[in-house]
Design a protein around this motif. Structure first.
Motif, PDB file in Angstrom:
ATOM      1  N   PRO A 150       0.813  -1.239   0.000  1.00  0.00           N
ATOM      2  CA  PRO A 150       0.000   0.000   0.000  1.00  0.00           C
ATOM      3  C   PRO A 150       0.839   1.278   0.000  1.00  0.00           C
ATOM      4  O   PRO A 150       0.299   2.368  -0.208  1.00  0.00           O
ATOM      5  N   ARG A 151       2.134   1.152   0.207  1.00  0.00           N
ATOM      6  CA  ARG A 151       2.975   2.365   0.173  1.00  0.00           C
ATOM      7  C   ARG A 151       3.157   2.858  -1.257  1.00  0.00           C
ATOM      8  O   ARG A 151       3.578   3.979  -1.488  1.00  0.00           O
ATOM      9  N   ILE A 152       2.842   1.957  -2.232  1.00  0.00           N
ATOM     10  CA  ILE A 152       2.900   2.359  -3.637  1.00  0.00           C
ATOM     11  C   ILE A 152       1.553   2.988  -3.979  1.00  0.00           C
ATOM     12  O   ILE A 152       0.512   2.317  -3.835  1.00  0.00           O
ATOM     13  N   LYS A 153       1.549   4.258  -4.347  1.00  0.00           N
ATOM     14  CA  LYS A 153       0.275   4.882  -4.705  1.00  0.00           C
ATOM     15  C   LYS A 153      -0.015   4.516  -6.159  1.00  0.00           C
ATOM     16  O   LYS A 153       0.296   5.250  -7.073  1.00  0.00           O
ATOM     17  N   SER A 154      -0.553   3.318  -6.340  1.00  0.00           N
ATOM     18  CA  SER A 154      -0.779   2.800  -7.697  1.00  0.00           C
ATOM     19  C   SER A 154      -2.215   3.074  -8.129  1.00  0.00           C
ATOM     20  O   SER A 154      -3.042   3.497  -7.336  1.00  0.00           O
ATOM     21  N   LEU A 155      -2.521   2.750  -9.363  1.00  0.00           N
ATOM     22  CA  LEU A 155      -3.880   2.926  -9.889  1.00  0.00           C
ATOM     23  C   LEU A 155      -4.798   1.789  -9.437  1.00  0.00           C
ATOM     24  O   LEU A 155      -5.958   1.736  -9.809  1.00  0.00           O
ATOM     25  N   ASN A 156      -4.262   0.880  -8.616  1.00  0.00           N
ATOM     26  CA  ASN A 156      -5.052  -0.249  -8.097  1.00  0.00           C
ATOM     27  C   ASN A 156      -5.822   0.197  -6.857  1.00  0.00           C
ATOM     28  O   ASN A 156      -5.358  -0.009  -5.738  1.00  0.00           O
ATOM     29  N   TYR A 157      -6.998   0.803  -7.026  1.00  0.00           N
ATOM     30  CA  TYR A 157      -7.725   1.274  -5.848  1.00  0.00           C
ATOM     31  C   TYR A 157      -8.952   0.423  -5.519  1.00  0.00           C
ATOM     32  O   TYR A 157      -9.805   0.822  -4.744  1.00  0.00           O
ATOM     33  N   LEU A 158      -9.029  -0.775  -6.118  1.00  0.00           N
ATOM     34  CA  LEU A 158     -10.214  -1.607  -5.851  1.00  0.00           C
ATOM     35  C   LEU A 158     -10.298  -1.984  -4.372  1.00  0.00           C
ATOM     36  O   LEU A 158     -11.395  -1.988  -3.799  1.00  0.00           O
ATOM     37  N   ASN A 159      -9.191  -2.238  -3.728  1.00  0.00           N
ATOM     38  CA  ASN A 159      -9.178  -2.559  -2.282  1.00  0.00           C
ATOM     39  C   ASN A 159      -9.865  -1.431  -1.512  1.00  0.00           C
ATOM     40  O   ASN A 159     -10.779  -1.665  -0.713  1.00  0.00           O
ATOM     41  N   ASN A 160      -9.509  -0.187  -1.820  1.00  0.00           N
ATOM     42  CA  ASN A 160     -10.064   0.977  -1.139  1.00  0.00           C
ATOM     43  C   ASN A 160     -11.536   1.161  -1.505  1.00  0.00           C
ATOM     44  O   ASN A 160     -12.357   1.520  -0.659  1.00  0.00           O
ATOM     45  N   ILE A 161     -11.855   0.905  -2.790  1.00  0.00           N
ATOM     46  CA  ILE A 161     -13.224   1.112  -3.267  1.00  0.00           C
ATOM     47  C   ILE A 161     -14.175   0.105  -2.613  1.00  0.00           C
ATOM     48  O   ILE A 161     -15.281   0.447  -2.196  1.00  0.00           O
ATOM     49  N   LEU A 162     -13.725  -1.146  -2.474  1.00  0.00           N
ATOM     50  CA  LEU A 162     -14.571  -2.159  -1.816  1.00  0.00           C
ATOM     51  C   LEU A 162     -14.845  -1.759  -0.371  1.00  0.00           C
ATOM     52  O   LEU A 162     -15.963  -1.883   0.130  1.00  0.00           O
ATOM     53  N   ALA A 163     -13.840  -1.198   0.291  1.00  0.00           N
ATOM     54  CA  ALA A 163     -14.034  -0.726   1.673  1.00  0.00           C
ATOM     55  C   ALA A 163     -15.003   0.447   1.706  1.00  0.00           C
ATOM     56  O   ALA A 163     -15.884   0.532   2.567  1.00  0.00           O
ATOM     57  N   LYS A 164     -14.873   1.321   0.695  1.00  0.00           N
ATOM     58  CA  LYS A 164     -15.767   2.490   0.628  1.00  0.00           C
ATOM     59  C   LYS A 164     -17.213   2.024   0.429  1.00  0.00           C
ATOM     60  O   LYS A 164     -18.146   2.565   1.030  1.00  0.00           O
ATOM     61  N   ILE A 165     -17.391   0.997  -0.417  1.00  0.00           N
ATOM     62  CA  ILE A 165     -18.731   0.445  -0.663  1.00  0.00           C
ATOM     63  C   ILE A 165     -19.309  -0.097   0.646  1.00  0.00           C
ATOM     64  O   ILE A 165     -20.474   0.141   0.990  1.00  0.00           O
ATOM     65  N   GLU A 166     -18.462  -0.780   1.416  1.00  0.00           N
ATOM     66  CA  GLU A 166     -18.948  -1.353   2.684  1.00  0.00           C
ATOM     67  C   GLU A 166     -19.369  -0.258   3.665  1.00  0.00           C
ATOM     68  O   GLU A 166     -20.372  -0.388   4.368  1.00  0.00           O
ATOM     69  N   ALA A 167     -18.640   0.872   3.673  1.00  0.00           N
ATOM     70  CA  ALA A 167     -19.064   1.989   4.539  1.00  0.00           C
ATOM     71  C   ALA A 167     -20.449   2.460   4.105  1.00  0.00           C
ATOM     72  O   ALA A 167     -21.341   2.662   4.933  1.00  0.00           O
ATOM     73  N   GLY A 168     -20.635   2.567   2.786  1.00  0.00           N
ATOM     74  CA  GLY A 168     -21.930   3.029   2.259  1.00  0.00           C
ATOM     75  C   GLY A 168     -23.062   2.078   2.622  1.00  0.00           C
ATOM     76  O   GLY A 168     -24.163   2.525   2.966  1.00  0.00           O
ATOM     77  N   LEU A 169     -22.753   0.779   2.610  1.00  0.00           N
ATOM     78  CA  LEU A 169     -23.799  -0.214   2.938  1.00  0.00           C
ATOM     79  C   LEU A 169     -24.308  -0.020   4.361  1.00  0.00           C
ATOM     80  O   LEU A 169     -25.434  -0.328   4.695  1.00  0.00           O
ATOM     81  N   TYR A 170     -23.432   0.531   5.222  1.00  0.00           N
ATOM     82  CA  TYR A 170     -23.816   0.773   6.624  1.00  0.00           C
ATOM     83  C   TYR A 170     -24.194   2.228   6.858  1.00  0.00           C
ATOM     84  O   TYR A 170     -24.331   2.665   7.988  1.00  0.00           O
TER      85      TYR A 170
END
Ligand SMILES: Cc1ncc(COP(=O)(O)O)c(CNc2cccc(C(=O)O)c2)c1O
Length: 291
Positions: free
Chosen positions: A147-167
């Motif tokens: 995660p120290r690499i700021k890559s274009l792979n943000y699906l991990n973060n997006i899935l977490a964001k979706i879970e926040a929205g679900l709650y």
């Protein structure tokens, strides 16, 4: 419309297009930075560019501009969009290739820079503070994709964001695979306990945020004790204060985590003091956009 920097040219946004064979799109193969301009200066521009080049080096992506040239691209893109206060997105992808994932098939990286006005978080986020939850999706493990690499792979973060929205909450805190607190989906996390600031160490598997590092320096300048230590959800629940830091959010108080009010359930005094110190710093830090 906006003027976009793309691969050596400044183009109107309708002409600023990338190929469907670009590996940034096909595979998330690339790195990026989100940067802010305040009062006609680009805040912490050197730190952002340094991190961009570190992330690129870590994925063996050679950026076809020097750091100095990249700095000038950011400043010039701001100028061409009359930005004094705004948001900058700087992206380097592996470039156009074939449909295979082999980076060797990509002869030249794609580089683009967007400078736009920014949609700020509503003031009540700062006045009232955020309610957040910890989510089932864990932060990527460093030995797989650091995660120290700021890559274009943000699906991990997006899935977490979706879970926040679900709650029904605005932000999510991700834990590491060992259950320690890592960070939010686009921000780092701090807790305050007995006047001490505590934040997870970068090697735990988080992005080493520039706002995080700035807040640590500001706190130390004020004589506060600052520790980089792993902590758990329990440590958040019993903390006096909690806040998130990130380029877009700046410093946002957190007043409830997993249903537990933090402290008295309102933004804390240390958090407010750091918010004010940060805002002062944004008035003077970074290279001027206009002569
Ligand atoms: C996973 C993650 N962790 C922490 C941060 C904070 O790092 P900085 O203090 O260097 O920004 C980030 C960065 N997150 C970030 C950066 C720029 C814009 C936005 C947005 O929400 O639009 C989010 C991030 O993506």
């Amino acid at each position: 419309g906006l003027t976009i920097y793309l691969d050596g040219e400044y183009l109107p946004e309708e002409k600023a297009v990338v190929s469907v064979f670009d590996h940034g799109l096909l595979y998330g193969d690339g790195v990026f930075e989100g940067i802010r301009a305040y009062h006609g200066r680009v805040f912490k521009l050197k730190e952002h560019i340094d991190r961009l080049y570190e992330s690129a080096k870590s994925i063996l992506l050679e950026i076809p501009l020097s750091r100095e040239e990249m700095q000038e691209v950011v400043l010039e893109t701001c100028r061409r969009n009359n930005i004094r206060d705004g948001y900058i997105r700087l992206v380097v992808t592996r470039g156009r290739g074939d449909l295979g994932l082999d980076p060797k098939k990509c002869p030249r990286p794609t580089v683009f820079c967007i400078a736009a006005t920014i949609q700020l978080y509503p003031p009540e986020f700062y006045e009232k503070g955020l309610e957040v939850i910890t989510v089932p999706t864990r932060r990527n493990v460093p030995e797989a994709l650091n995660p120290r690499i700021k890559s274009l792979n943000y699906l991990n973060n997006i899935l977490a964001k979706i879970e926040a929205g679900l709650y029904g909450v605005q932000e999510a805190i991700m834990l590491t695979s060992d259950g320690y607190v890592a960070e939010a989906t686009g921000d780092n996390i701090f807790i305050v306990k007995n006047g001490k600031l505590i934040t997870p160490p970068p090697h735990l598997g988080i992005l080493e945020g520039i706002t995080r590092n700035t807040v640590m320096a500001l706190a130390r300048e004020k004589g506060m004790a600052v520790f980089e230590k792993t902590f758990t959800r329990h440590d958040i629940f019993i903390a006096d204060e909690c806040f998130l830091t990130g380029t877009a959010a700046e410093i946002i108080p957190v007043v409830k985590v997993d249903g537990r009010p933090i402290g008295d359930g309102r933004p804390g005094a240390v958090t407010w003091e750091l918010i004010h110190a940060f805002r002062e710093l944004t008035k003077v830090d970074g290279p001027a956009i206009y002569p």
